[in-house]
Design a protein around this motif. Structure first.
Motif, PDB file in Angstrom:
ATOM      1  N   ALA A 135       0.829  -1.208   0.000  1.00 59.54           N
ATOM      2  CA  ALA A 135       0.000   0.000   0.000  1.00 59.54           C
ATOM      3  C   ALA A 135       0.862   1.257   0.000  1.00 59.54           C
ATOM      4  O   ALA A 135       0.552   2.236  -0.688  1.00 59.54           O
ATOM      5  N   MET A 136       1.947   1.233   0.745  1.00 62.15           N
ATOM      6  CA  MET A 136       2.860   2.378   0.760  1.00 62.15           C
ATOM      7  C   MET A 136       3.487   2.579  -0.615  1.00 62.15           C
ATOM      8  O   MET A 136       3.604   3.705  -1.115  1.00 62.15           O
ATOM      9  N   GLU A 137       3.884   1.483  -1.252  1.00 60.82           N
ATOM     10  CA  GLU A 137       4.510   1.575  -2.574  1.00 60.82           C
ATOM     11  C   GLU A 137       3.504   2.043  -3.622  1.00 60.82           C
ATOM     12  O   GLU A 137       3.844   2.834  -4.510  1.00 60.82           O
ATOM     13  N   ASN A 138       2.250   1.598  -3.515  1.00 63.45           N
ATOM     14  CA  ASN A 138       1.223   2.053  -4.451  1.00 63.45           C
ATOM     15  C   ASN A 138       0.967   3.546  -4.311  1.00 63.45           C
ATOM     16  O   ASN A 138       0.634   4.227  -5.288  1.00 63.45           O
ATOM     17  N   ASN A 139       1.069   4.050  -3.079  1.00 61.77           N
ATOM     18  CA  ASN A 139       0.947   5.485  -2.800  1.00 61.77           C
ATOM     19  C   ASN A 139      -0.386   6.049  -3.270  1.00 61.77           C
ATOM     20  O   ASN A 139      -0.462   7.165  -3.780  1.00 61.77           O
ATOM     21  N   LEU A 140      -1.457   5.261  -3.103  1.00 57.35           N
ATOM     22  CA  LEU A 140      -2.816   5.725  -3.337  1.00 57.35           C
ATOM     23  C   LEU A 140      -3.526   5.833  -1.993  1.00 57.35           C
ATOM     24  O   LEU A 140      -3.063   5.283  -0.994  1.00 57.35           O
ATOM     25  N   ALA A 141      -4.667   6.508  -1.989  1.00 53.43           N
ATOM     26  CA  ALA A 141      -5.393   6.650  -0.724  1.00 53.43           C
ATOM     27  C   ALA A 141      -5.683   5.296  -0.099  1.00 53.43           C
ATOM     28  O   ALA A 141      -5.574   5.126   1.112  1.00 53.43           O
ATOM     29  N   GLU A 142      -6.055   4.304  -0.938  1.00 59.54           N
ATOM     30  CA  GLU A 142      -6.347   2.980  -0.403  1.00 59.54           C
ATOM     31  C   GLU A 142      -5.882   1.889  -1.359  1.00 59.54           C
ATOM     32  O   GLU A 142      -5.966   2.037  -2.586  1.00 59.54           O
ATOM     33  N   THR A 143      -5.404   0.799  -0.785  1.00 57.28           N
ATOM     34  CA  THR A 143      -5.203  -0.455  -1.502  1.00 57.28           C
ATOM     35  C   THR A 143      -6.070  -1.512  -0.827  1.00 57.28           C
ATOM     36  O   THR A 143      -6.004  -1.687   0.391  1.00 57.28           O
ATOM     37  N   SER A 196     -19.462  17.718  -0.160  1.00 57.66           N
ATOM     38  CA  SER A 196     -18.552  17.446   0.948  1.00 57.66           C
ATOM     39  C   SER A 196     -17.110  17.440   0.467  1.00 57.66           C
ATOM     40  O   SER A 196     -16.833  17.410  -0.735  1.00 57.66           O
ATOM     41  N   ARG A 197     -16.204  17.452   1.443  1.00 54.35           N
ATOM     42  CA  ARG A 197     -14.792  17.133   1.243  1.00 54.35           C
ATOM     43  C   ARG A 197     -14.330  16.371   2.472  1.00 54.35           C
ATOM     44  O   ARG A 197     -14.956  16.463   3.542  1.00 54.35           O
ATOM     45  N   PHE A 198     -13.232  15.610   2.323  1.00 48.83           N
ATOM     46  CA  PHE A 198     -12.733  14.803   3.442  1.00 48.83           C
ATOM     47  C   PHE A 198     -11.219  14.956   3.550  1.00 48.83           C
ATOM     48  O   PHE A 198     -10.491  14.835   2.562  1.00 48.83           O
ATOM     49  N   PHE A 199     -10.761  15.180   4.787  1.00 50.31           N
ATOM     50  CA  PHE A 199      -9.338  15.370   5.064  1.00 50.31           C
ATOM     51  C   PHE A 199      -8.906  14.388   6.148  1.00 50.31           C
ATOM     52  O   PHE A 199      -9.498  14.345   7.227  1.00 50.31           O
ATOM     53  N   GLY A 231      -2.682   9.278   6.639  1.00 51.51           N
ATOM     54  CA  GLY A 231      -1.783   9.348   5.496  1.00 51.51           C
ATOM     55  C   GLY A 231      -2.435   9.863   4.224  1.00 51.51           C
ATOM     56  O   GLY A 231      -1.874   9.736   3.142  1.00 51.51           O
ATOM     57  N   VAL A 232      -3.642  10.453   4.339  1.00 52.77           N
ATOM     58  CA  VAL A 232      -4.368  10.965   3.172  1.00 52.77           C
ATOM     59  C   VAL A 232      -4.768  12.407   3.469  1.00 52.77           C
ATOM     60  O   VAL A 232      -5.747  12.654   4.194  1.00 52.77           O
ATOM     61  N   ASP A 233      -4.028  13.371   2.925  1.00 53.36           N
ATOM     62  CA  ASP A 233      -4.323  14.774   3.230  1.00 53.36           C
ATOM     63  C   ASP A 233      -5.739  15.143   2.804  1.00 53.36           C
ATOM     64  O   ASP A 233      -6.514  15.670   3.603  1.00 53.36           O
ATOM     65  N   GLU A 234      -6.093  14.902   1.538  1.00 50.73           N
ATOM     66  CA  GLU A 234      -7.474  15.055   1.084  1.00 50.73           C
ATOM     67  C   GLU A 234      -7.823  13.884   0.186  1.00 50.73           C
ATOM     68  O   GLU A 234      -7.158  13.636  -0.817  1.00 50.73           O
ATOM     69  N   ASP A 235      -8.895  13.177   0.559  1.00 51.48           N
ATOM     70  CA  ASP A 235      -9.341  12.020  -0.214  1.00 51.48           C
ATOM     71  C   ASP A 235     -10.255  12.501  -1.331  1.00 51.48           C
ATOM     72  O   ASP A 235     -11.170  13.291  -1.080  1.00 51.48           O
TER      73      ASP A 235
END
Length: 262
Positions: A39-47, A189-192, A197-201
């Motif tokens: 998940a860290m290597e993918n560097n996306l909000a979610e894996t 909406s917005r989500f932070f 590890g996700v500043d803004e999703d």
């Protein structure tokens, strides 16, 4: 070891929009440390990782830094992979999360509908720490199982909001949802979530388990439309079902590949 990888844009009808999620189908669970590293290597909000068990699929979700209790867009992405690329033929998929219980996804034409547990929210004091997390002053504050929910006056406030991510990261929560009535949809909406590890999703399905009961009560109706006003943006159709909510959206495949680890 070779692991199949899909990258899916969820809650959108086109690539480069919505919320990208990585999906890794597995025959058996990997070591937790390895899944977190992927998940860290993918560097996306979610894996998302899933494993077939009897007639359902066990599912878990990781941000680049932590495993989370619930993720809507990566569950939608996992269902899209099963329906379109992994040979799943029925129109209903039953997932099971060790942290959130049963999760159902139905295919209805171009839309996939998540059936998730409704969050239980309660009003909380609008503390200095909460109010100072954004440049505008919220009208009210609520707390659900994992997130704060801040209510603002208008869509313009949500669109232009400037979060203080350092302050948000200090709050005892997964993150903060901000919301207001929409101009062309029922709510925006917005989500932070810098804590996760996700500043803004870009588009947060799980946040809508909190948003839907709030807006259903506020607007006096159970069928709702929503937009998340991130840069990528996303559109959701929502239903309030009492102790469950239905969240519908589309998805598109961006990438298919392989992960190679020792």
């Amino acid at each position: 070891m070779t692991i199949k990888l899909y990258q899916i844009d969820a809650f959108t009808d086109r690539v480069f929009s919505g919320n990208p999620a990585a999906v890794c189908p597995l025959d058996a669970w990997l070591d937790d440390t390895l899944m977190q590293q992927i998940a860290m290597e993918n560097n996306l909000a979610e894996t998302a990782f899933y494993v077939k068990r009897d007639d359902e699929y066990d599912i878990r979700w990781f941000t680049p830094t932590v495993e989370v209790d619930l993720c809507g867009h990566a569950t939608l992405a996992s269902a899209f992979v099963l329906f379109n690329h992994e040979g799943y033929e029925a129109d209903t998929i039953r997932f099971h999360s060790p942290r959130s219980g049963p999760l159902i996804v139905k295919r209805e034409g171009e839309y996939l509908t998540l059936n998730f547990p409704t969050d239980v929210i309660a009003p909380v004091p609008l503390t200095v720490e909460l109010a100072a997390s954004f440049d505008g002053t919220p009208l009210a504050a609520y707390k659900g199982k994992t997130d704060y929910l801040l209510i603002f006056e208008s869509e313009a406030h949500i669109q232009s909001a400037k979060p203080d991510l350092a302050r948000i990261a200090q709050l005892a929560a997964r993150g903060v949802i901000i919301t207001a009535p929409g101009n062309e949809v029922d709510f925006v909406s917005r989500f932070f979530g810098p804590q996760s590890g996700v500043d803004e999703d870009p588009v947060t399905g799980s946040a809508h388990t909190t948003l839907i009961p709030y807006w259903a009560g506020k607007l006096g109706k159970n069928e709702l439309t929503a937009r998340q006003l991130s840069v990528r943006g996303g559109y959701l159709q929502c239903s309030y079902l009492g102790d469950r909510v239905a969240i519908s959206g589309q998805a598109k495949r961006y990438l298919t590949g392989e992960i190679h680890v020792a």
